[in-house]
Design an enzyme around this catalytic site. Structure first.
Site, mmCIF file in Angstrom:
data_model
loop_
_atom_site.group_PDB
_atom_site.id
_atom_site.type_symbol
_atom_site.label_atom_id
_atom_site.label_comp_id
_atom_site.label_asym_id
_atom_site.label_seq_id
_atom_site.Cartn_x
_atom_site.Cartn_y
_atom_site.Cartn_z
ATOM 1 N N LYS A 81 83.230 -2.223 38.376
ATOM 2 C CA LYS A 81 83.054 -3.460 39.059
ATOM 3 C C LYS A 81 84.223 -4.379 38.514
ATOM 4 O O LYS A 81 84.888 -5.095 39.069
ATOM 5 C CB LYS A 81 81.673 -4.337 38.875
ATOM 6 C CG LYS A 81 80.645 -3.958 39.434
ATOM 7 C CD LYS A 81 80.435 -4.479 40.612
ATOM 8 C CE LYS A 81 79.054 -4.389 41.209
ATOM 9 N NZ LYS A 81 79.071 -4.824 42.698
ATOM 10 N N SER A 113 79.439 5.839 38.703
ATOM 11 C CA SER A 113 79.896 4.311 38.631
ATOM 12 C C SER A 113 79.694 3.252 37.428
ATOM 13 O O SER A 113 80.364 2.475 36.975
ATOM 14 C CB SER A 113 79.020 3.670 39.633
ATOM 15 O OG SER A 113 77.709 3.736 39.577
#
Length: 333
Positions: free
Chosen positions: A65, A316
């Site tokens: 992110k 992720s």
């Protein structure tokens, strides 16, 4: 070559992605790729496949992110940045926005869901953010927009918008450079920010590579949107993979997924837990549920399609507290 983004939808190109990488590179890691050959009893991979892990869980904020957050914040003018930034998040995005705010010397006021993992809340505070809590995604987005209006802060969307997607496109750029002969790539989907940026670049630079998205069955906004032909919202979220619990799909990322992603499949929470367990026992990785979803898909609904192929999994993030992680591993049996 014909411009693949000709028409009304303008998305990442390799040139723009390289410029974005140059902008954000002082504050991020070029995360490694690891070839993984697990014991067949731990992770029943597709027959004859060769597996590679793109380790975004080793990123500075514990997830990919930060790439999109930085690309929203770094280009802003100083007068605007002086008013600070804001965001809404289940955790990973809030952490990354707080990190980006600190990198440019401004403040962050973020809205986190009341169900956010305690480890994420603590890490966000450690980066200096002021935190408010919301009961659900819809009220969280509404509060973020209110903060933006009232305080003039830069609003950093968790998955939608050109700047965010250009940031995540750098994941795709690295994958193509690190694994030039990759035949398939599996990417987790929350709101679609990661897969839209990654797939855009992979498909332009390595068009033969198949790109698959994976969602939890209890948070399948992108799969439903593709079936409907337009972005849709969910009435409720029900999954352990809270990082993938976006309450709706959005037009920009949805359009890129339509264009560049070959298919989106679903996995249930039990499959995600089993994948977390396999990554821990064999790869020695602590993966939050969203991070394990690509492995769950590779061992489940994508198993036949990935047989005999060189396959990449985008892992992720790893922001999870020890008690929750242990609970999921025990539940995996």
């Amino acid at each position: 070559m014909t411009d693949p983004m000709a028409g009304e939808l303008q998305g990442p190109t390799p040139e723009r992605s390289r410029k974005t990488r140059a902008r954000v590179s002082p504050w991020i890691e070029r995360t490694p790729v690891r070839r993984w050959v697990p014991d067949s009893g731990v992770a029943p991979l597709p027959a004859g496949s060769e597996l590679f892990l793109k380790l975004e869980l080793f990123q500075r904020t514990g997830s990919y992110k930060v790439r999109g957050a930085l690309n929203n914040v770094l280009p802003a003018d100083p007068a605007t940045l002086a008013r600070g930034v804001t965001a809404v998040s289940a955790g990973n995005h809030a952490i990354s926005v707080a990190y980006a705010a600190r990198a440019v010397g401004t403040t962050a006021r973020v809205v986190m869901l009341s169900s956010a993992n305690p480890a994420r809340v603590e890490r966000c505070r450690n980066f200096g953010a002021e935190i408010e809590f919301a009961q659900d995604g819809a009220s969280g987005f509404a509060r973020m927009e209110e903060i933006e209006r009232e305080e003039g802060r830069v609003s950093v969307h968790p998955f939608e918008g050109e700047a965010t997607v250009l940031g995540t496109s750098t994941v795709g750029l690295e994958i193509v450079e690190q694994l030039p002969s990759l035949e398939a790539l599996v990417v987790p989907i929350g709101g679609g920010g990661l897969i839209s940026g990654t797939a855009s670049i992979v498909k332009q630079l390595a068009p033969a590579c198949r790109v698959y998205g994976v969602e939890p069955v209890g948070a399948d906004s992108m799969r439903r949107s593709l079936d409907a032909g337009e972005p849709v919202a969910l009435d409720r979220i029900d999954t352990i993979a809270d990082s993938l619990g976006a309450p709706h799909a959005a037009p920009y990322t949805f359009g890129l997924v339509q264009r560049y992603v070959d298919d989106v499949v679903l996995v249930d929470d039990d499959a995600i837990r089993s994948a977390m367990r396999a990554l821990f026992l064999d790869a020695k990785l602590v993966a939050e549920p969203a991070c394990a979803a690509p492995l769950a898909a590779a061992c489940g609904p994508l198993r036949d399609r990935l047989a005999g192929r060189r396959v990449g999994l985008v892992l992720s993030g790893s922001n999870i507290d020890l008690d929750t992680f242990a609970m999921h591993l025990r539940a995996a049996g």
